[in-house]
Write a protein that holds these residues in place. Structure first.
Motif, mmCIF file in Angstrom:
data_model
loop_
_atom_site.group_PDB
_atom_site.id
_atom_site.type_symbol
_atom_site.label_atom_id
_atom_site.label_comp_id
_atom_site.label_asym_id
_atom_site.label_seq_id
_atom_site.Cartn_x
_atom_site.Cartn_y
_atom_site.Cartn_z
ATOM 1 N N ILE A 124 0.836 -1.203 0.000
ATOM 2 C CA ILE A 124 0.000 0.000 0.000
ATOM 3 C C ILE A 124 0.874 1.259 0.000
ATOM 4 O O ILE A 124 0.589 2.231 -0.700
ATOM 5 N N CYS A 125 1.960 1.213 0.768
ATOM 6 C CA CYS A 125 2.923 2.333 0.752
ATOM 7 C C CYS A 125 3.380 2.612 -0.673
ATOM 8 O O CYS A 125 3.501 3.759 -1.095
ATOM 9 N N ARG A 126 3.669 1.527 -1.391
ATOM 10 C CA ARG A 126 4.108 1.654 -2.778
ATOM 11 C C ARG A 126 3.091 2.434 -3.598
ATOM 12 O O ARG A 126 3.436 3.329 -4.360
ATOM 13 N N ALA A 127 1.816 2.072 -3.423
ATOM 14 C CA ALA A 127 0.748 2.747 -4.168
ATOM 15 C C ALA A 127 0.619 4.203 -3.744
ATOM 16 O O ALA A 127 0.496 5.105 -4.571
ATOM 17 N N LEU A 128 0.668 4.447 -2.427
ATOM 18 C CA LEU A 128 0.535 5.816 -1.919
ATOM 19 C C LEU A 128 1.675 6.684 -2.433
ATOM 20 O O LEU A 128 1.490 7.842 -2.800
ATOM 21 N N ASN A 129 2.858 6.096 -2.458
ATOM 22 C CA ASN A 129 4.053 6.835 -2.820
ATOM 23 C C ASN A 129 4.004 7.325 -4.259
ATOM 24 O O ASN A 129 4.641 8.298 -4.622
ATOM 25 N N LEU A 130 3.230 6.630 -5.060
ATOM 26 C CA LEU A 130 3.116 7.010 -6.467
ATOM 27 C C LEU A 130 2.241 8.249 -6.627
ATOM 28 O O LEU A 130 2.214 8.860 -7.688
ATOM 29 N N ASN A 131 1.525 8.623 -5.561
ATOM 30 C CA ASN A 131 0.524 9.684 -5.668
ATOM 31 C C ASN A 131 -0.462 9.348 -6.775
ATOM 32 O O ASN A 131 -0.766 10.152 -7.644
ATOM 33 N N ARG A 134 -3.615 8.341 -9.152
ATOM 34 C CA ARG A 134 -4.974 8.841 -9.375
ATOM 35 C C ARG A 134 -5.955 7.689 -9.253
ATOM 36 O O ARG A 134 -7.136 7.900 -9.016
ATOM 37 N N LEU A 135 -5.438 6.480 -9.519
ATOM 38 C CA LEU A 135 -6.276 5.284 -9.397
ATOM 39 C C LEU A 135 -5.478 4.226 -8.654
ATOM 40 O O LEU A 135 -4.373 3.881 -9.056
ATOM 41 N N VAL A 136 -6.039 3.755 -7.537
ATOM 42 C CA VAL A 136 -5.377 2.679 -6.795
ATOM 43 C C VAL A 136 -6.224 1.418 -6.923
ATOM 44 O O VAL A 136 -7.421 1.440 -6.652
ATOM 45 N N ILE A 137 -5.600 0.341 -7.377
ATOM 46 C CA ILE A 137 -6.299 -0.921 -7.554
ATOM 47 C C ILE A 137 -5.791 -1.911 -6.516
ATOM 48 O O ILE A 137 -4.579 -2.081 -6.365
ATOM 49 N N THR A 161 -8.943 2.662 2.219
ATOM 50 C CA THR A 161 -9.593 2.798 0.911
ATOM 51 C C THR A 161 -10.536 3.996 0.934
ATOM 52 O O THR A 161 -10.610 4.757 -0.024
ATOM 53 N N ARG A 162 -11.241 4.186 2.044
ATOM 54 C CA ARG A 162 -12.137 5.343 2.152
ATOM 55 C C ARG A 162 -11.333 6.642 2.125
ATOM 56 O O ARG A 162 -11.718 7.620 1.514
ATOM 57 N N ARG A 163 -10.217 6.615 2.843
ATOM 58 C CA ARG A 163 -9.401 7.840 2.896
ATOM 59 C C ARG A 163 -8.861 8.201 1.519
ATOM 60 O O ARG A 163 -8.809 9.370 1.140
ATOM 61 N N LEU A 164 -8.443 7.175 0.778
ATOM 62 C CA LEU A 164 -7.943 7.424 -0.574
ATOM 63 C C LEU A 164 -9.032 8.062 -1.424
ATOM 64 O O LEU A 164 -8.795 9.036 -2.151
ATOM 65 N N CYS A 178 -9.002 10.223 -5.005
ATOM 66 C CA CYS A 178 -8.422 9.116 -5.749
ATOM 67 C C CYS A 178 -9.558 8.176 -6.189
ATOM 68 O O CYS A 178 -10.574 8.081 -5.514
ATOM 69 N N ALA A 179 -9.399 7.535 -7.314
ATOM 70 C CA ALA A 179 -10.330 6.465 -7.671
ATOM 71 C C ALA A 179 -9.779 5.169 -7.094
ATOM 72 O O ALA A 179 -8.578 4.957 -7.118
ATOM 73 N N VAL A 180 -10.670 4.330 -6.539
ATOM 74 C CA VAL A 180 -10.209 3.085 -5.943
ATOM 75 C C VAL A 180 -10.989 1.917 -6.531
ATOM 76 O O VAL A 180 -12.211 1.981 -6.643
#
Ligand SMILES: Nc1ncnc2c1ncn2[C@@H]1O[C@H](COP(=O)(O)OP(=O)(O)OP(=O)(O)O)[C@@H](O)[C@H]1O
Ligand SMILES: [Mg+2]
Lengths: 328, 256
Positions: free
Chosen positions: B157-164, B166-169, B189-192, B197-199
């Motif tokens: 998840i850190c990896r995904a957050l670090n990318l900033n 727009r869409l996290v899968i 997921t709610r915070r994103l 962000c799209a989740v």
């Protein structure tokens, strides 16, 4: 000060395996010194170091290859082909600069060929390089026409036997190569990518790593190091024989595995490789001096490989085994 | 209604003779948690691998903010702001947390044209992210292979957050987690989504899905068989959509 400590902790910090190798080297030296009156001389020490030069350079490249989950069993013959090219340049009385660069150049070229087969052609490294080994062996035979290249001019010998500020050129070159490979491995994205590929090619790909580029480049780097090794070989012996490099791949793989690099990829130790090379050459030299025929040298190397891998399997230290268990 | 972040049109994926996906149309909106449901082998992971650039689609197109895109590698997808946490995590077990978080897009400085890692900066950024996630990891230098399932999920998840992104899968992010860690991931997921962000969340746990999802899409045998607003459906209906007992699904499968 901080930089010095960092250097010590990083470039030459020792783990258990490396300490054991150092102790094994010292132990072997003591045993041989007791067994043979000719052993503990400065002349023999220089011989051992001299005999280690090519293997050290090739071992650095082999460490990268194994860490990446690759291997190259044709590397000894690659050195042979590079040596033939250098010999031809020297024989034609070519200029010293050309003689110096032709080895690394041919090494790089053959590295590209290996990479084309293994990386682009997706042939498993062990199979692909075994195939190339067959091809190159015949190439060496054809190029030499069944005859040794001998009595080559001392052009390179004069250049490479020199000292700069009291340090012999081979030592300088090896130290530079070690530092360059260490920096690439531990301080650049390339090193991370290489280790990630060694852990799992698919995961590396999913992480956005340019897997093909990294693998290709590593085979080329190994080729260049082998070409430099060929240059030292020709400078020292001033001849190229038919059987050149025939045990080098086995020796290099043995030294690298001895040093603690994982045969499965993903983990490596450059310092371990250096110590592994020294141990191997100390054993080979010592056994010869106490009267064991050189015919037995590959046996020693083979037994060492099997011994180390067997020991690691038994003591469950097969690199990554821990991780695989954790994953399951 | 604003324009969706990503539109998938007529996406199909064939592996040799096997059709893993056929004719999938889907819109993914910023600020929204979209749940992807379906039986084992329904094609969920295959679909998100196409979004992530890991597989090229056999057919169809992806449109991001109005312009068509074609990903030839996961790096391309990342460059378009798509971060994916794969079911099999895709972490390198032999590397440290910071190395994993930045793998493939390291911070570097150029010295004589050679890119050197900015190890301190990467480490600091990861410490911050781990804190934000409230993940308790004693030794950030340890290889990821020595971490627990939940800790690994946190690293992914850190990896995904670090990318900033727009869409996290996230592909079954809670499957291997204990209760407390599952709560953390769901809250995340709610915070994103709240950040804009799209989740996209794949899960087999339907109550979990109802907790966080705004929209629910059901896949069955490689096809999208239903799309519902979470507020307008219920647990039983979703189950019948997944199993194929729902009249809509039956009607659809008869015509195909
Ligand atoms: N790389 C591949 N090569 C061949 N077939 C594949 C590949 N990846 C997936 N498939 C097949 O595609 C179909 C869909 O698989 P997918 O992994 O997308 O399912 P899923 O919905 O994610 O299931 P699960 O809930 O079990 O994770 C399956 O039949 C699977 O066997
Ligand atoms: Mg799946």
């Amino acid at each position: 000060m901080n930089a010095v400590r960092q250097f010590r902790n990083g470039v030459i910090s020792m783990n258990g395996r490396e300490w054991s190798l150092l102790v094994a080297c010292l132990l072997a030296i003591v045993v041989f010194a007791v067994a043979s009156p000719h052993y503990a001389t400065s002349g023999n020490a220089i011989t051992v170091l001299r005999n280690s030069v090519e293997l050290l350079l090739i071992g650095l490249g082999m460490t990268l290859l194994l860490a990446m989950g690759g291997i190259d069993v044709s590397i000894g013959i690659v050195m042979g082909l590079a040596a033939i090219a250098i010999g031809r340049v020297l024989g034609a009385d070519g200029n010293p600069l050309l003689a110096l660069v032709v080895g690394p150049l041919v090494g790089a070229l053959l590295g590209c060929v290996t990479a084309a087969v293994v990386v682009l052609g997706r042939v498993p490294a062990i199979v692909g390089t075994l195939g190339l080994l067959g091809v190159y062996r015949t190439a060496v035979f054809v190029l030499l026409g069944g005859q040794w290249l001998s009595g080559l001019p001392a052009t390179l010998t004069n250049l490479l036997a020199a000292s700069v500020l009291g340090i012999p050129v081979p030592a300088l070159v090896i130290a530079s190569a070690y530092l360059a490979v260490w920096l690439a491995l531990r301080r650049t994205p390339y090193g991370l990518h290489l280790l990630a590929i060694g852990n799992s090619e698919e995961k590396a790909r999913l992480s956005g790593i340019p897997v093909v580029k990294v693998r290709f480049m590593t085979f080329v780097v190994s080729g260049v190091l082998t070409g430099i090794a060929a240059t030292f070989y020709v400078a020292t012996y001033r001849n190229v024989e038919m059987s050149i490099g025939s045990t080098l791949a086995l020796d290099a793989i043995a030294a690298v595995i001895l040093g603690g690099t994982s045969i499965l990829g993903g983990r490596c130790s450059l310092l371990g490789t250096v110590l592994g090379v020294l141990l191997l050459r100390i054993l080979q030299n010592g056994l010869l001096l106490i009267g064991v025929p050189s015919l037995w040298q590959p046996v020693v190397t083979g037994v060492l490989i099997i011994g180390v891998l067997g020991f690691e399997a038994i003591s469950n230290r097969l690199p990554l085994a821990r991780f695989q268990r954790a994953r399951a | 209604m604003t324009e969706p972040f990503l539109v998938a049109r007529n996406i199909a994926k064939r592996f040799g003779a096997l059709t893993a996906l056929a004719d999938v149309d889907l819109e993914i909106r910023s600020g929204e948690v979209l749940a992807l449901l379906g039986d084992n082998g329904a094609g969920k992971s295959t679909f998100i691998k196409i979004l992530a650039g890991a597989h090229p689609p056999s057919d169809g197109e992806l449109v991001i903010e109005g312009s068509p895109v074609a990903f030839s590698s996961p790096k391309d997808a990342a460059a378009s702001g798509i971060a994916t946490i794969f079911q099999e995590l895709a972490l390198s077990e032999n590397l440290s947390i910071a190395e994993n978080v930045f793998l493939g897009r390291e911070l570097k400085r150029s010295i004589f044209g050679i890119p050197f890692l900015k190890r301190k900066e990467m480490r600091q950024r990861v410490d911050g992210l781990l804190q934000e996630l409230d993940a308790h990891i004693s030794d950030p230098e340890a290889p990821v292979g020595s971490l627990s399932g939940g800790q690994r999920q946190a690293v992914a998840i850190c990896r995904a957050l670090n990318l900033n992104a727009r869409l996290v899968i996230m592909d079954e992010p809670t499957a291997a987690l204990a209760v407390a860690e599952t709560r953390k991931v769901l809250a995340l997921t709610r915070r994103l989504a709240a950040r804009g962000c799209a989740v996209v969340l794949i899960s087999h746990n339907i109550s979990e899905v109802f907790e966080v999802a705004d929209r629910i899409v059901v896949f069955r045998r490689g096809r999208k068989v239903a799309e519902r607003l979470a507020a307008e459906t219920n647990h039983e209906e979703v189950v019948s959509l997944i199993t194929g007992a729902h009249p809509d699904v039956r009607a659809l499968e008869k015509t195909n």
